[in-house]
Design a protein around this motif. Structure first.
Motif, PDB file in Angstrom:
ATOM      1  N   ASP A 278       0.839  -1.194   0.000  1.00 13.29           N
ATOM      2  CA  ASP A 278       0.000   0.000   0.000  1.00 13.29           C
ATOM      3  C   ASP A 278       0.882   1.255   0.000  1.00 13.29           C
ATOM      4  O   ASP A 278       1.761   1.406   0.849  1.00 13.29           O
ATOM      5  N   LYS A 279       0.646   2.169  -0.956  1.00 13.18           N
ATOM      6  CA  LYS A 279       1.509   3.342  -1.108  1.00 13.18           C
ATOM      7  C   LYS A 279       1.434   4.280   0.088  1.00 13.18           C
ATOM      8  O   LYS A 279       2.437   4.887   0.477  1.00 13.18           O
ATOM      9  N   ASN A 280       0.245   4.437   0.652  1.00 14.53           N
ATOM     10  CA  ASN A 280       0.114   5.322   1.806  1.00 14.53           C
ATOM     11  C   ASN A 280       0.905   4.786   3.006  1.00 14.53           C
ATOM     12  O   ASN A 280       1.568   5.523   3.726  1.00 14.53           O
ATOM     13  N   ARG A 281       0.805   3.472   3.202  1.00 10.55           N
ATOM     14  CA  ARG A 281       1.554   2.845   4.290  1.00 10.55           C
ATOM     15  C   ARG A 281       3.058   2.954   4.028  1.00 10.55           C
ATOM     16  O   ARG A 281       3.844   3.223   4.942  1.00 10.55           O
ATOM     17  N   LEU A 282       3.441   2.736   2.768  1.00 12.58           N
ATOM     18  CA  LEU A 282       4.849   2.824   2.394  1.00 12.58           C
ATOM     19  C   LEU A 282       5.387   4.226   2.667  1.00 12.58           C
ATOM     20  O   LEU A 282       6.491   4.393   3.205  1.00 12.58           O
ATOM     21  N   LYS A 283       4.621   5.244   2.297  1.00 12.13           N
ATOM     22  CA  LYS A 283       5.055   6.633   2.502  1.00 12.13           C
ATOM     23  C   LYS A 283       5.245   6.919   3.986  1.00 12.13           C
ATOM     24  O   LYS A 283       6.239   7.535   4.394  1.00 12.13           O
ATOM     25  N   THR A 284       4.294   6.488   4.810  1.00 16.52           N
ATOM     26  CA  THR A 284       4.384   6.721   6.251  1.00 16.52           C
ATOM     27  C   THR A 284       5.640   6.080   6.836  1.00 16.52           C
ATOM     28  O   THR A 284       6.381   6.693   7.608  1.00 16.52           O
ATOM     29  N   GLN A 285       5.883   4.837   6.430  1.00 19.87           N
ATOM     30  CA  GLN A 285       7.049   4.120   6.950  1.00 19.87           C
ATOM     31  C   GLN A 285       8.356   4.743   6.452  1.00 19.87           C
ATOM     32  O   GLN A 285       9.326   4.879   7.211  1.00 19.87           O
TER      33      GLN A 285
END
Length: 249
Positions: free
Chosen positions: A212-219
Motif C-alpha cells: 500500500d503506497k500510503n503505508r509505504l510513505k508513512t514508513q
C-alpha cells in the motif's frame, strides 16, 4: 606493484602505494533519481577532460547520503572504456599524492580521475599547502592527464576552529581556508531531498512490489526522520530493511 592500466580500470591508494581494484562495482547513471543537473555538469566536465584535455577539478559538496560519491563512480563507469581510469585516495593518504601523480604522469594514453571521498581538513592541516600546489601547480606543472574530483559535506572544505583572539589572524586563516575551495573550477551542490523527491526514489525501489503506497510513505518518512535526513542513501537503506518482509517484492 607496477599496474598495467590496459587491464586495470581502477586503483586504491593504501599506505602510499597503488593497489589495483580487481572487481569494479558498476553504477549506471540511469539509476539516479532527481540528479539530472548534477549528472549533466559532471558528465560535461569529464567529456571535456577526456576529449580536449580541459581540466576543471570538481568539488561535489552538500548533504550526506545524497549521491555525491556514487555520481563520481557512475561517471567513471560510463567512460572507463574510453581509457578513463580512477584512483581513489583517502584524505589521510593525500601526503602520498605527489608520488602517485609521478607514477601516472607519463601514462599519456590514459586519463585519470583522482577521487577523494569525504574530503575535508582541520585548520592548520599540513596537507593543505601540499594539495593546493598540486591542484594549480608549483614550479612543476600538474599532470595534464589527471583531474581531481572530491566530495565533501563542507562547502569550504576546512573545519574552522577559532584559535586566536586576534581578528586579523582569524581573517587571514579564513582567507587561507577559502583558497583551497577556490582551486576547484567546478562546484556541484547537493541538498536534502524534498518529500516528493525522496518518495520518488522509494517508489522506484519498490516498483512491482505489492504494498500500500500510503503505508509505504508513512514508513519511509518515519525511517528518514529517524536518520535525520531525506537522502537517496536512506531510501535504499529503508528498502533493504523491509523488502524481505513483503511477499510480492
Amino acid at each position: 606493484m607496477k599496474i598495467k592500466w590496459r587491464n586495470t580500470y581502477a586503483a586504491l591508494v593504501r599506505d602510499g602505494k597503488l593497489r589495483p581494484v580487481r572487481d569494479v562495482a558498476k553504477i549506471e547513471l540511469d539509476s539516479f533519481v532527481n540528479l539530472q543537473s548534477q549528472i549533466e555538469q559532471l558528465e560535461l566536465n569529464t567529456i571535456k577532460f577526456i576529449e580536449h584535455g580541459v581540466i576543471n577539478h570538481a568539488l561535489l559538496w552538500g548533504e550526506r547520503g545524497c549521491g555525491k560519491s556514487s555520481l563520481v563512480r557512475g561517471i567513471f563507469c560510463k567512460f572507463m572504456d574510453k581509457n578513463l581510469r580512477l584512483i581513489e585516495i583517502s584524505a589521510r593518504e593525500l601526503k602520498s599524492l605527489h608520488k602517485i601523480l609521478d607514477k601516472i604522469r607519463d601514462k599519456k594514453k590514459y586519463k585519470f580521475i583522482i577521487f577523494c571521498d569525504d574530503f575535508g581538513f582541520e585548520n592548520g592541516d599540513k596537507a593543505l599547502i601540499e594539495l593546493k600546489s598540486l591542484l594549480e601547480g608549483s614550479i612543476e606543472s600538474p599532470p595534464s592527464n589527471a583531474i581531481f574530483y572530491a566530495t565533501s559535506n563542507l562547502k569550504h572544505l576546512v573545519r574552522s576552529r577559532p584559535n586566536s583572539d586576534n581578528y586579523i589572524v582569524e581573517k587571514e586563516n579564513s582567507r587561507e581556508n577559502l583558497s583551497l575551495a577556490d582551486r576547484f573550477g567546478l562546484h556541484i551542490s547537493f541538498y536534502e531531498l524534498s518529500v516528493d523527491e525522496y518518495m520518488d526514489i522509494v517508489y522506484n525501489l519498490f516498483k512491482g512490489c505489492d504494498i500500500d503506497k500510503n503505508r509505504l510513505k508513512t514508513q519511509a518518512l518515519a525511517f528518514a526522520a529517524s536518520k535525520g535526513v531525506r537522502s537517496a542513501r536512506n531510501a535504499k537503506q529503508f528498502w533493504q530493511s523491509i523488502k524481505d518482509d513483503i511477499e510480492k517484492c
